[in-house]
Scaffold this motif. Structure first.
Motif, short mmCIF file in Angstrom:
data_model
loop_
_atom_site.label_atom_id
_atom_site.label_comp_id
_atom_site.label_asym_id
_atom_site.label_seq_id
_atom_site.Cartn_x
_atom_site.Cartn_y
_atom_site.Cartn_z
N PHE A 61 41.31 49.11 49.67
CA PHE A 61 39.90 49.40 49.98
C PHE A 61 39.74 50.02 51.37
O PHE A 61 38.72 50.65 51.64
CB PHE A 61 39.04 48.15 49.84
N ASP A 62 40.70 49.84 52.23
CA ASP A 62 40.74 50.50 53.54
C ASP A 62 39.41 50.42 54.30
O ASP A 62 38.92 51.42 54.83
CB ASP A 62 41.17 51.95 53.36
N GLY A 63 38.81 49.23 54.31
CA GLY A 63 37.58 49.05 55.07
C GLY A 63 36.33 49.62 54.41
O GLY A 63 35.27 49.64 55.03
N LEU A 80 44.35 36.46 38.78
CA LEU A 80 45.65 37.11 38.62
C LEU A 80 46.43 37.22 39.93
O LEU A 80 47.51 37.80 39.95
CB LEU A 80 45.48 38.51 38.01
N ARG A 81 45.90 36.67 41.00
CA ARG A 81 46.53 36.87 42.31
C ARG A 81 47.96 36.35 42.38
O ARG A 81 48.78 36.91 43.09
CB ARG A 81 45.67 36.31 43.43
N ALA A 82 48.29 35.32 41.63
CA ALA A 82 49.65 34.79 41.65
C ALA A 82 50.47 35.31 40.48
O ALA A 82 51.64 35.64 40.63
CB ALA A 82 49.62 33.26 41.63
N SER A 83 49.86 35.42 39.30
CA SER A 83 50.61 35.78 38.10
C SER A 83 50.87 37.28 37.96
O SER A 83 51.89 37.68 37.40
CB SER A 83 49.90 35.27 36.85
N ASP A 84 49.97 38.12 38.45
CA ASP A 84 50.16 39.58 38.32
C ASP A 84 49.58 40.30 39.53
O ASP A 84 48.61 41.06 39.42
CB ASP A 84 49.51 40.07 37.02
N GLY A 111 34.50 39.79 37.02
CA GLY A 111 35.30 40.44 36.00
C GLY A 111 35.55 41.90 36.37
O GLY A 111 34.69 42.57 36.94
N ASN A 112 36.77 42.38 36.05
CA ASN A 112 37.15 43.74 36.43
C ASN A 112 37.71 44.47 35.22
O ASN A 112 38.72 44.05 34.64
CB ASN A 112 38.20 43.66 37.55
N GLY A 113 37.08 45.57 34.85
CA GLY A 113 37.49 46.35 33.69
C GLY A 113 38.86 46.99 33.81
O GLY A 113 39.43 47.42 32.81
N PHE A 114 39.41 47.06 35.01
CA PHE A 114 40.74 47.61 35.19
C PHE A 114 41.84 46.57 34.96
O PHE A 114 43.02 46.88 35.02
CB PHE A 114 40.91 48.22 36.59
N LEU A 115 41.45 45.33 34.72
CA LEU A 115 42.42 44.26 34.50
C LEU A 115 42.41 43.83 33.04
O LEU A 115 41.38 43.94 32.37
CB LEU A 115 42.09 43.07 35.41
N PRO A 116 43.53 43.33 32.54
CA PRO A 116 43.58 42.89 31.14
C PRO A 116 42.48 41.89 30.82
O PRO A 116 42.27 40.92 31.56
CB PRO A 116 44.96 42.23 31.03
N ILE A 153 46.41 44.74 42.72
CA ILE A 153 46.42 45.81 43.73
C ILE A 153 46.08 47.14 43.09
O ILE A 153 45.31 47.94 43.64
CB ILE A 153 47.78 45.84 44.45
N GLU A 154 46.61 47.39 41.89
CA GLU A 154 46.31 48.64 41.20
C GLU A 154 44.83 48.71 40.83
O GLU A 154 44.20 49.77 40.95
CB GLU A 154 47.19 48.78 39.95
N ALA A 155 44.24 47.61 40.41
CA ALA A 155 42.81 47.59 40.10
C ALA A 155 42.00 47.91 41.36
O ALA A 155 41.02 48.64 41.30
CB ALA A 155 42.41 46.23 39.53
N ALA A 156 42.42 47.37 42.49
CA ALA A 156 41.73 47.65 43.75
C ALA A 156 41.83 49.13 44.09
O ALA A 156 40.85 49.74 44.52
CB ALA A 156 42.31 46.80 44.88
#
Length: 153
Positions: A103-105, A132-136, A119-124, A141-144
């Motif tokens: 996000f770079d600020g 998902l912070r621990a499991s994937d 909820g985030n549409g870029f995530l499964p 990071i890719e969703a961000a």
């Protein structure tokens, strides 16, 4: 004249008031669901010997390893607190740094906090990033990165 101006500057429309109340409720839900730490709590938990109890957390913030959100204390003074989902055993989770770098600020602290917990549409399965912070962490990071491409703030 000053009284007239002050009264009008502090008067919110019913729509603005309702929006502010909903946003405050969302903020409270994030902190209630996941908890939070003060800089002093993080310093104590990590055995910091610094006389400035905020030094450790400030250092992590400068390195973009964590972020803090403003939150009123019991005296109604605003102070920064750290949503607890950023930590494992009181140490920053690596995936959070990747998200902050993506996000770079370009997102305010509260928008980041809400991004992690919505909820985030870029995530499964439109999962919440926080789940998902621990499991994937790479998916997180890719969703961000993908979200950051499409958002300015």
């Amino acid at each position: 004249m000053v009284d007239f101006m002050a009264a009008h500057m502090l008067t919110l429309s019913p729509v603005d008031l309702a929006m502010a109340q909903r946003l405050a409720g969302r903020h409270a839900r994030v902190l209630n669901e996941f908890g939070y730490f003060t800089a002093a709590q993080l310093a104590d938990a990590n055995g910091s010997q610094a006389s400035n109890r905020a030094a450790l957390a400030d250092n992590w913030r400068k390195r973009r390893q964590v972020f803090a959100v403003p939150h009123p204390d019991k005296g109604a003074r605003e102070r920064d607190v750290y949503p607890a989902y950023q930590f494992d055993d009181y140490k920053p989770i690596k995936a959070v740094q990747g998200v902050l770098e993506a996000f770079d600020g370009r997102r305010s602290a509260w928008k980041l906090a809400l991004w992690f917990t919505s909820g985030n549409g870029f995530l499964p399965g439109s999962a919440r990033p926080v789940d998902l912070r621990a499991s994937d962490p790479q998916a997180l990071i890719e969703a961000a990165r993908r979200d950051a491409q499409g958002s300015a703030a």
